[in-house]
Write a protein that holds these residues in place. Structure first.
Motif, PDB file in Angstrom:
ATOM      1  N   LYS A   1       0.811  -1.217   0.000  1.00 60.61           N
ATOM      2  CA  LYS A   1       0.000   0.000   0.000  1.00 60.61           C
ATOM      3  C   LYS A   1       0.843   1.265   0.000  1.00 60.61           C
ATOM      4  N   ALA A   2       1.980   1.211   0.686  1.00 60.88           N
ATOM      5  CA  ALA A   2       2.842   2.391   0.766  1.00 60.88           C
ATOM      6  C   ALA A   2       3.467   2.739  -0.581  1.00 60.88           C
ATOM      7  N   ALA A   3       3.467   1.787  -1.518  1.00 56.63           N
ATOM      8  CA  ALA A   3       4.099   2.025  -2.817  1.00 56.63           C
ATOM      9  C   ALA A   3       3.337   3.053  -3.648  1.00 56.63           C
ATOM     10  N   PHE A   4       2.046   3.205  -3.382  1.00 50.47           N
ATOM     11  CA  PHE A   4       1.236   4.119  -4.185  1.00 50.47           C
ATOM     12  C   PHE A   4       1.548   5.590  -3.898  1.00 50.47           C
ATOM     13  N   SER A   5       2.163   5.858  -2.760  1.00 49.97           N
ATOM     14  CA  SER A   5       2.473   7.249  -2.408  1.00 49.97           C
ATOM     15  C   SER A   5       3.966   7.457  -2.158  1.00 49.97           C
ATOM     16  N   ARG A   6       4.782   6.540  -2.617  1.00 54.51           N
ATOM     17  CA  ARG A   6       6.213   6.593  -2.348  1.00 54.51           C
ATOM     18  C   ARG A   6       6.904   7.685  -3.170  1.00 54.51           C
ATOM     19  N   GLU A   7       8.114   8.019  -2.768  1.00 47.45           N
ATOM     20  CA  GLU A   7       8.931   9.017  -3.441  1.00 47.45           C
ATOM     21  C   GLU A   7       9.936   8.334  -4.358  1.00 47.45           C
ATOM     22  N   TYR A   8      10.272   8.998  -5.460  1.00 45.63           N
ATOM     23  CA  TYR A   8      11.261   8.484  -6.385  1.00 45.63           C
ATOM     24  C   TYR A   8      12.435   9.463  -6.519  1.00 45.63           C
ATOM     25  N   CYS A   9      13.620   8.898  -6.554  1.00 49.62           N
ATOM     26  CA  CYS A   9      14.852   9.632  -6.879  1.00 49.62           C
ATOM     27  C   CYS A   9      14.966  10.982  -6.154  1.00 49.62           C
ATOM     28  N   PRO A  10      14.998  10.982  -4.810  1.00 45.23           N
ATOM     29  CA  PRO A  10      15.090  12.250  -4.068  1.00 45.23           C
ATOM     30  C   PRO A  10      16.357  13.022  -4.431  1.00 45.23           C
ATOM     31  N   ASN A  11      16.196  14.306  -4.675  1.00 42.58           N
ATOM     32  CA  ASN A  11      17.322  15.183  -5.051  1.00 42.58           C
ATOM     33  C   ASN A  11      18.053  14.701  -6.299  1.00 42.58           C
ATOM     34  N   GLY A  12      17.323  13.983  -7.154  1.00 46.53           N
ATOM     35  CA  GLY A  12      17.896  13.522  -8.409  1.00 46.53           C
ATOM     36  C   GLY A  12      18.819  12.324  -8.292  1.00 46.53           C
ATOM     37  N   VAL A  13      18.885  11.721  -7.109  1.00 43.55           N
ATOM     38  CA  VAL A  13      19.755  10.567  -6.887  1.00 43.55           C
ATOM     39  C   VAL A  13      18.944   9.272  -7.024  1.00 43.55           C
ATOM     40  N   VAL A  14      19.356   8.412  -7.938  1.00 40.60           N
ATOM     41  CA  VAL A  14      18.694   7.126  -8.146  1.00 40.60           C
ATOM     42  C   VAL A  14      19.259   6.115  -7.157  1.00 40.60           C
ATOM     43  N   ARG A  15      18.384   5.491  -6.379  1.00 43.56           N
ATOM     44  CA  ARG A  15      18.807   4.531  -5.352  1.00 43.56           C
ATOM     45  C   ARG A  15      18.685   3.105  -5.895  1.00 43.56           C
TER      46      ARG A  15
ATOM     47  N   CYS B   1       9.564  -0.605  -7.366  1.00 42.53           N
ATOM     48  CA  CYS B   1      10.899  -0.515  -7.961  1.00 42.53           C
ATOM     49  C   CYS B   1      10.853  -0.930  -9.432  1.00 42.53           C
ATOM     50  N   ALA B   2      11.613  -0.230 -10.268  1.00 40.73           N
ATOM     51  CA  ALA B   2      11.880  -0.714 -11.616  1.00 40.73           C
ATOM     52  C   ALA B   2      12.891  -1.850 -11.483  1.00 40.73           C
ATOM     53  N   VAL B   3      12.714  -2.927 -12.242  1.00 40.30           N
ATOM     54  CA  VAL B   3      13.533  -4.128 -12.075  1.00 40.30           C
ATOM     55  C   VAL B   3      14.436  -4.344 -13.280  1.00 40.30           C
ATOM     56  N   VAL B   4      15.683  -4.699 -13.007  1.00 38.59           N
ATOM     57  CA  VAL B   4      16.638  -5.084 -14.047  1.00 38.59           C
ATOM     58  C   VAL B   4      17.085  -6.507 -13.750  1.00 38.59           C
ATOM     59  N   CYS B   5      16.939  -7.422 -14.709  1.00 40.75           N
ATOM     60  CA  CYS B   5      17.379  -8.807 -14.508  1.00 40.75           C
ATOM     61  C   CYS B   5      17.869  -9.377 -15.827  1.00 40.75           C
ATOM     62  N   SER B   6      18.488 -10.554 -15.767  1.00 43.12           N
ATOM     63  CA  SER B   6      19.034 -11.169 -16.978  1.00 43.12           C
ATOM     64  C   SER B   6      17.993 -12.038 -17.673  1.00 43.12           C
ATOM     65  N   ASP B   7      18.223 -12.278 -18.957  1.00 42.23           N
ATOM     66  CA  ASP B   7      17.293 -13.120 -19.718  1.00 42.23           C
ATOM     67  C   ASP B   7      17.418 -14.597 -19.354  1.00 42.23           C
TER      68      ASP B   7
ATOM     69  N   ASN C   1      15.201  10.058 -14.720  1.00 41.24           N
ATOM     70  CA  ASN C   1      14.488   9.720 -13.486  1.00 41.24           C
ATOM     71  C   ASN C   1      13.006   9.474 -13.727  1.00 41.24           C
ATOM     72  N   ASP C   2      12.428  10.177 -14.717  1.00 40.56           N
ATOM     73  CA  ASP C   2      11.003  10.003 -14.996  1.00 40.56           C
ATOM     74  C   ASP C   2      10.718   8.604 -15.539  1.00 40.56           C
ATOM     75  N   VAL C   3      11.695   8.031 -16.261  1.00 41.01           N
ATOM     76  CA  VAL C   3      11.543   6.667 -16.774  1.00 41.01           C
ATOM     77  C   VAL C   3      11.539   5.668 -15.629  1.00 41.01           C
ATOM     78  N   VAL C   4      12.414   5.877 -14.656  1.00 39.62           N
ATOM     79  CA  VAL C   4      12.476   4.998 -13.489  1.00 39.62           C
ATOM     80  C   VAL C   4      11.146   5.019 -12.748  1.00 39.62           C
ATOM     81  N   GLU C   5      10.590   6.197 -12.544  1.00 43.67           N
ATOM     82  CA  GLU C   5       9.307   6.311 -11.846  1.00 43.67           C
ATOM     83  C   GLU C   5       8.186   5.650 -12.633  1.00 43.67           C
TER      84      GLU C   5
END
Length: 365
Positions: free
Chosen positions: A181-195, A292-298, A335-339
């Protein structure tokens, strides 16, 4: 023993899971099956600190003393027999459906006894339903366990559904998870830093040091990296720690309790699963459920859960460094793509990973 309420006559009443241990990827499934009115029991051979017991506490049946004394863990899992008291506990629970995980001598014994007792037996595995050939001798062996097999992995170019092999029905049902539920109001990339978050066991095939090397070469001040893992191979942990130690934007934590992981996912923007030949990953689904946006191998069995370019990116395992770098660069520069990908992941979890398909399947047998 934890249980849900009984349903009306004619529907499933008691479901028993039997597995080497309580797997995190089944915690949400157990919870949702109980919410639908089923009684759910879980029997395991052992218990570990990292397990999520908030929904159900497994009954630890253990192995017969002979196997505990003379066999290591690997041999026990393959050839060990359950304790007599464990067998009695399982049979006396009289499950309508027994879902057995792992192909072992103990599983073969229990599946036979349960079928004699009148239970429907389903074998759970993480083999792909499409794409990968399984040797005929193994298929004959599996046929001895049960006529029904379920797997969360459909395989390359496969479709969710079922197929019949040697009179045994194989059905693909994706992992079960609810959006946080918390994911719907979460913050992305604070201060332009991708975590960036990396989660996995410290073993060679998880490719954690190799992933850190790629990130180290990419660093331009616009991201931070956190690694969370369970220590299996000290050599791999030491190698990863050396890389982290020379980069202040990287950190590492070991043996974090599972109940604290949602907080880690919610405070991350990209989840990287660098593993090669991962049979099936539940952690990627946990990350998606937290936005989270996910990166994984094929080569990841559940790479199919990622729609490339929509809720994450899939890199080529055979070109690890170059392909992983390519995926990360395309995300770190926008950053907008990540969000957008993170939010698409939440939507995919809600749509494709609920318990309705599982419940329908169990009713069908």
């Amino acid at each position: 023993m934890p249980a849900g309420s009984r349903k009306e006559k004619g529907s499933i009443v008691i479901i028993a899971f039997i597995a080497p241990r309580f797997h995190t990827n089944q915690a949400e499934l157990v919870e949702q099956l109980m919410s639908l009115g089923n009684t759910v029991l879980y029997f395991s051979y052992e218990s570990r600190y990292s397990e999520d017991h908030r929904t159900v506490s497994p009954v630890v049946i253990g192995y017969a003393k002979l196997f505990n004394r003379f066999c290591n863990e690997s041999l026990r899992r393959e050839y060990g027999l359950p304790s007599l008291s464990g067998i009695v506990s399982i049979l006396s629970s009289r499950p309508d459906v027994a879902i057995i995980r792992s192909f072992s001598l103990s599983s073969l014994l229990l599946s036979t006894l349960l079928r004699i007792r009148g239970s429907k037996v389903v074998l759970y595995c993480q083999l792909p339903i499409h794409g990968k050939r399984i040797p005929i001798i193994k298929l004959v062996y599996y046929r001895g366990f049960a006529r029904e097999v379920i797997t969360p992995v459909r395989g390359v170019n496969g479709s969710i559904g079922n197929k019949i092999v040697l009179g045994q029905r194989w059905t693909c049902i994706p992992f079960i998870k609810k959006p946080n539920k918390a994911a719907f109001s979460r913050e992305y990339c604070p201060n332009g830093v991708v975590r960036i978050l990396i989660v996995g066991k410290f073993v060679s095939r998880k490719m954690i040091p190799e992933c850190l090397n790629v990130l180290e070469k990419l660093y331009r001040g616009n991201f931070a990296v956190k690694v969370i893992g369970t220590v299996i191979e000290n050599r791999v942990l030491e190698e990863a720690s050396k890389i982290v130690g020379r980069n202040e934007y990287m950190s590492i934590a070991v043996n974090i309790p599972h109940e604290l992981m949602d907080k880690e996912y919610l405070s991350s923007d990209i989840f990287v699963l660098p593993s090669i030949n991962e049979p099936a990953s539940y952690s990627q689904l946990e990350a998606m459920s937290c936005g989270c946006a996910v990166v994984c191998s094929d080569s990841n069995g559940t790479a199919e859960y990622i729609e490339d370019g929509v809720n994450g990116m899939v890199f080529r395992a055979t070109e690890f460094d170059a392909s992983l770098r390519e995926c990360l660069v395309s995300m770190l520069d926008a950053n907008d793509v990540v969000e957008r990908m993170g939010k698409a992941g939440i939507e995919a979890v809600s749509k494709n990973h609920n318990a309705s398909a599982y419940a329908s399947y169990l009713r069908s047998i």
